[in-house]
Design a protein around this motif. Structure first.
Motif, PDB file in Angstrom:
ATOM      1  N   LEU A 205      -6.004   6.169 -15.278  1.00 32.49           N
ATOM      2  CA  LEU A 205      -5.298   7.319 -14.722  1.00 32.49           C
ATOM      3  C   LEU A 205      -4.468   7.961 -15.816  1.00 32.49           C
ATOM      4  CD1 LEU A 205      -3.905   5.863 -11.347  1.00 32.49           C
ATOM      5  CD2 LEU A 205      -5.965   7.249 -11.657  1.00 32.49           C
ATOM      6  N   THR A 206      -4.341   9.285 -15.744  1.00 30.74           N
ATOM      7  CA  THR A 206      -3.467  10.011 -16.653  1.00 30.74           C
ATOM      8  C   THR A 206      -2.713  11.081 -15.877  1.00 30.74           C
ATOM      9  OG1 THR A 206      -5.197  11.632 -17.216  1.00 30.74           O
ATOM     10  CG2 THR A 206      -5.014   9.687 -18.628  1.00 30.74           C
ATOM     11  N   GLY A 207      -1.684  11.647 -16.518  1.00 32.56           N
ATOM     12  CA  GLY A 207      -0.972  12.777 -15.939  1.00 32.56           C
ATOM     13  C   GLY A 207      -0.270  12.452 -14.634  1.00 32.56           C
ATOM     14  N   ILE A 208      -0.323  13.396 -13.684  1.00 33.52           N
ATOM     15  CA  ILE A 208       0.395  13.258 -12.420  1.00 33.52           C
ATOM     16  C   ILE A 208      -0.097  12.050 -11.625  1.00 33.52           C
ATOM     17  CG2 ILE A 208       0.925  14.342 -10.203  1.00 33.52           C
ATOM     18  CD1 ILE A 208       2.360  15.600 -12.535  1.00 33.52           C
ATOM     19  N   ALA A 209      -1.405  11.786 -11.643  1.00 31.91           N
ATOM     20  CA  ALA A 209      -1.933  10.620 -10.925  1.00 31.91           C
ATOM     21  C   ALA A 209      -1.323   9.327 -11.466  1.00 31.91           C
ATOM     22  CB  ALA A 209      -3.452  10.575 -11.029  1.00 31.91           C
TER      23      ALA A 209
ATOM     24  N   LEU B 171      -5.093  14.371  -2.714  1.00 29.51           N
ATOM     25  CA  LEU B 171      -6.496  14.034  -2.474  1.00 29.51           C
ATOM     26  C   LEU B 171      -7.407  15.205  -2.849  1.00 29.51           C
ATOM     27  CD1 LEU B 171      -7.734  11.402  -1.362  1.00 29.51           C
ATOM     28  CD2 LEU B 171      -8.048  12.584   0.817  1.00 29.51           C
ATOM     29  N   ALA B 172      -6.956  16.426  -2.558  1.00 27.34           N
ATOM     30  CA  ALA B 172      -7.755  17.610  -2.875  1.00 27.34           C
ATOM     31  C   ALA B 172      -7.962  17.770  -4.375  1.00 27.34           C
ATOM     32  CB  ALA B 172      -7.092  18.861  -2.298  1.00 27.34           C
ATOM     33  N   GLU B 173      -6.994  17.311  -5.159  1.00 27.09           N
ATOM     34  CA  GLU B 173      -7.103  17.364  -6.618  1.00 27.09           C
ATOM     35  C   GLU B 173      -7.943  16.216  -7.175  1.00 27.09           C
ATOM     36  OE1 GLU B 173      -6.075  19.712  -8.686  1.00 27.09           O
ATOM     37  OE2 GLU B 173      -5.280  20.919  -7.028  1.00 27.09           O
ATOM     38  N   LYS B 174      -8.459  15.372  -6.291  1.00 21.67           N
ATOM     39  CA  LYS B 174      -9.331  14.247  -6.646  1.00 21.67           C
ATOM     40  C   LYS B 174      -8.649  13.247  -7.578  1.00 21.67           C
ATOM     41  CE  LYS B 174     -13.546  16.927  -5.894  1.00 21.67           C
ATOM     42  NZ  LYS B 174     -14.844  17.400  -6.442  1.00 21.67           N
ATOM     43  N   MET B 175      -7.325  13.093  -7.378  1.00 24.77           N
ATOM     44  CA  MET B 175      -6.607  12.079  -8.151  1.00 24.77           C
ATOM     45  C   MET B 175      -6.961  10.672  -7.667  1.00 24.77           C
ATOM     46  SD  MET B 175      -2.805  13.726  -8.530  1.00 24.77           S
ATOM     47  CE  MET B 175      -2.578  15.502  -8.731  1.00 24.77           C
ATOM     48  N   PHE B 176      -7.236  10.546  -6.359  1.00 24.32           N
ATOM     49  CA  PHE B 176      -7.623   9.284  -5.759  1.00 24.32           C
ATOM     50  C   PHE B 176      -8.773   9.519  -4.786  1.00 24.32           C
ATOM     51  CE2 PHE B 176      -3.125   8.901  -6.892  1.00 24.32           C
ATOM     52  CZ  PHE B 176      -3.147   7.751  -7.668  1.00 24.32           C
ATOM     53  N   GLU B 177      -9.418   8.432  -4.373  1.00 26.30           N
ATOM     54  CA  GLU B 177     -10.607   8.524  -3.540  1.00 26.30           C
ATOM     55  C   GLU B 177     -10.314   8.457  -2.049  1.00 26.30           C
ATOM     56  OE1 GLU B 177     -11.289   6.516  -7.459  1.00 26.30           O
ATOM     57  OE2 GLU B 177      -9.942   6.207  -5.765  1.00 26.30           O
ATOM     58  N   HIS B 178      -9.077   8.130  -1.697  1.00 25.89           N
ATOM     59  CA  HIS B 178      -8.745   7.928  -0.286  1.00 25.89           C
ATOM     60  C   HIS B 178      -7.259   8.173  -0.093  1.00 25.89           C
ATOM     61  CE1 HIS B 178      -8.470   5.910   3.666  1.00 25.89           C
ATOM     62  NE2 HIS B 178      -9.792   5.998   3.731  1.00 25.89           N
TER      63      HIS B 178
ATOM     64  N   PHE C 139       0.840  -1.194   0.000  1.00 27.08           N
ATOM     65  CA  PHE C 139       0.000   0.000   0.000  1.00 27.08           C
ATOM     66  C   PHE C 139       0.872   1.239   0.000  1.00 27.08           C
ATOM     67  CE2 PHE C 139       0.759  -0.399   4.561  1.00 27.08           C
ATOM     68  CZ  PHE C 139       0.773   0.905   5.045  1.00 27.08           C
ATOM     69  N   PHE C 140       0.289   2.334  -0.456  1.00 26.46           N
ATOM     70  CA  PHE C 140       0.935   3.635  -0.333  1.00 26.46           C
ATOM     71  C   PHE C 140      -0.091   4.658   0.096  1.00 26.46           C
ATOM     72  CE2 PHE C 140      -0.307   3.548  -4.869  1.00 26.46           C
ATOM     73  CZ  PHE C 140      -0.817   4.816  -5.093  1.00 26.46           C
ATOM     74  N   VAL C 141       0.384   5.772   0.623  1.00 25.99           N
ATOM     75  CA  VAL C 141      -0.520   6.854   1.013  1.00 25.99           C
ATOM     76  C   VAL C 141      -0.200   8.081   0.182  1.00 25.99           C
ATOM     77  CG1 VAL C 141      -0.699   5.932   3.357  1.00 25.99           C
ATOM     78  CG2 VAL C 141       0.916   7.782   2.886  1.00 25.99           C
ATOM     79  N   VAL C 142      -1.209   8.893  -0.036  1.00 27.72           N
ATOM     80  CA  VAL C 142      -1.035  10.136  -0.789  1.00 27.72           C
ATOM     81  C   VAL C 142      -1.264  11.325   0.127  1.00 27.72           C
ATOM     82  CG1 VAL C 142      -1.709   9.055  -2.959  1.00 27.72           C
ATOM     83  CG2 VAL C 142      -3.453  10.187  -1.556  1.00 27.72           C
ATOM     84  N   SER C 143      -0.762  12.468  -0.286  1.00 29.95           N
ATOM     85  CA  SER C 143      -0.880  13.679   0.522  1.00 29.95           C
ATOM     86  C   SER C 143      -2.271  14.293   0.381  1.00 29.95           C
ATOM     87  CB  SER C 143       0.173  14.694   0.090  1.00 29.95           C
ATOM     88  OG  SER C 143      -0.149  15.219  -1.189  1.00 29.95           O
ATOM     89  N   LYS C 144      -2.580  15.208   1.282  1.00 32.11           N
ATOM     90  CA  LYS C 144      -3.880  15.890   1.217  1.00 32.11           C
ATOM     91  C   LYS C 144      -3.993  16.741  -0.040  1.00 32.11           C
ATOM     92  CE  LYS C 144      -2.157  19.506   4.359  1.00 32.11           C
ATOM     93  NZ  LYS C 144      -2.343  20.128   5.701  1.00 32.11           N
ATOM     94  N   ASP C 145      -2.866  17.227  -0.569  1.00 29.73           N
ATOM     95  CA  ASP C 145      -2.907  17.996  -1.815  1.00 29.73           C
ATOM     96  C   ASP C 145      -3.331  17.118  -2.986  1.00 29.73           C
ATOM     97  OD1 ASP C 145      -2.084  20.316  -0.531  1.00 29.73           O
ATOM     98  OD2 ASP C 145       0.035  19.906  -0.857  1.00 29.73           O
TER      99      ASP C 145
END
Length: 217
Positions: free
Chosen positions: A144-148, A66-73, A58-64
């Motif tokens: 997924l595309t781009g930064i995500a 998440l704020a860009e809606k790249m992932f759901e959690h 697993f990995f975790v993503v930052s709040k930034d």
């Protein structure tokens, strides 16, 4: 919690969120508060294998992110790349194709004092992963595309025992070695030449790589 020396261990699949809940919550705090050594202090994502000698998938993503809606959690579990085409459609009518790649100057939190590496990534990928829900793990399949897409590929590579600076032909499944002779897989602070490692290739975009992504478990 801290970033540890880079190892070449494959991350163990997660069966339930209970297995990783405590460390996932700690890793979420860590990605936002650090502290981090070196040149980078605001990571987009951190894989569990970057902070653990017994890594889980697993990995975790930052709040930034998440704020860009790249992932759901915040927590992305058991990530898989199931399709990475050599070409992608462009235009509304999908009658034109272009090479499915994009180049990044990519840093890595496991190598905090190195300059960013020029890396060619797939732009468009189809992925499968899980996120925690109250009833268990929810499986998500999407494009997924781009930064995500870049984030996903970077963290997925970590979980397969790879990184952008060095590679080994023999990443290990650490959970199958418990009680056996210690693995000789190297770390980021040891000389690559003495460990049988090679410099990571600059260009990873080709059809054989597509097949490689699709078949890895």
């Amino acid at each position: 919690m801290e970033i540890i020396k880079c190892h070449y261990k494959i991350s163990k699949p997660v069966n339930s969120y209970r297995e990783i809940k405590k460390e996932a919550e700690e890793l979420i705090r860590f990605i936002h508060t650090g502290p981090f050594n070196g040149n980078w202090n605001k990571p987009f994502a951190i894989a569990h294998c970057q902070v653990s000698e017994t890594p889980m998938a697993f990995f975790v993503v930052s709040k930034d992110v998440l704020a860009e809606k790249m992932f759901e959690h915040f927590v992305i579990i058991n990530p898989k790349i199931i399709e990475a085409p050599a070409e992608k459609d462009i235009g509304a009518d999908s009658t034109m194709n272009t090479i499915n790649e994009i180049e990044y100057q990519e840093p890595c939190m496991s190598f905090p004092f190195r300059t960013p590496k020029r890396v060619k990534r797939y732009d468009l990928i189809k992925v499968r992963y899980q996120i925690p829900k109250w009833y268990g793990l929810k499986t998500i399949e999407r494009q997924l595309t781009g930064i995500a897409s870049e984030i996903f590929q970077h963290e997925y590579d970590h979980m397969q025992g790879r990184n952008i600076y060095f590679e080994t032909e023999t990443p290990v499944k650490w959970w199958e070695l418990i009680g056996k002779e210690r693995s000789k897989a190297g770390t980021s602070l040891e000389p690559a030449e003495g460990l049988g490692l090679e410099r990571a290739k600059e260009n990873i975009t080709n059809t054989s790589k597509t097949k490689d992504y699709a078949k890895r478990d």
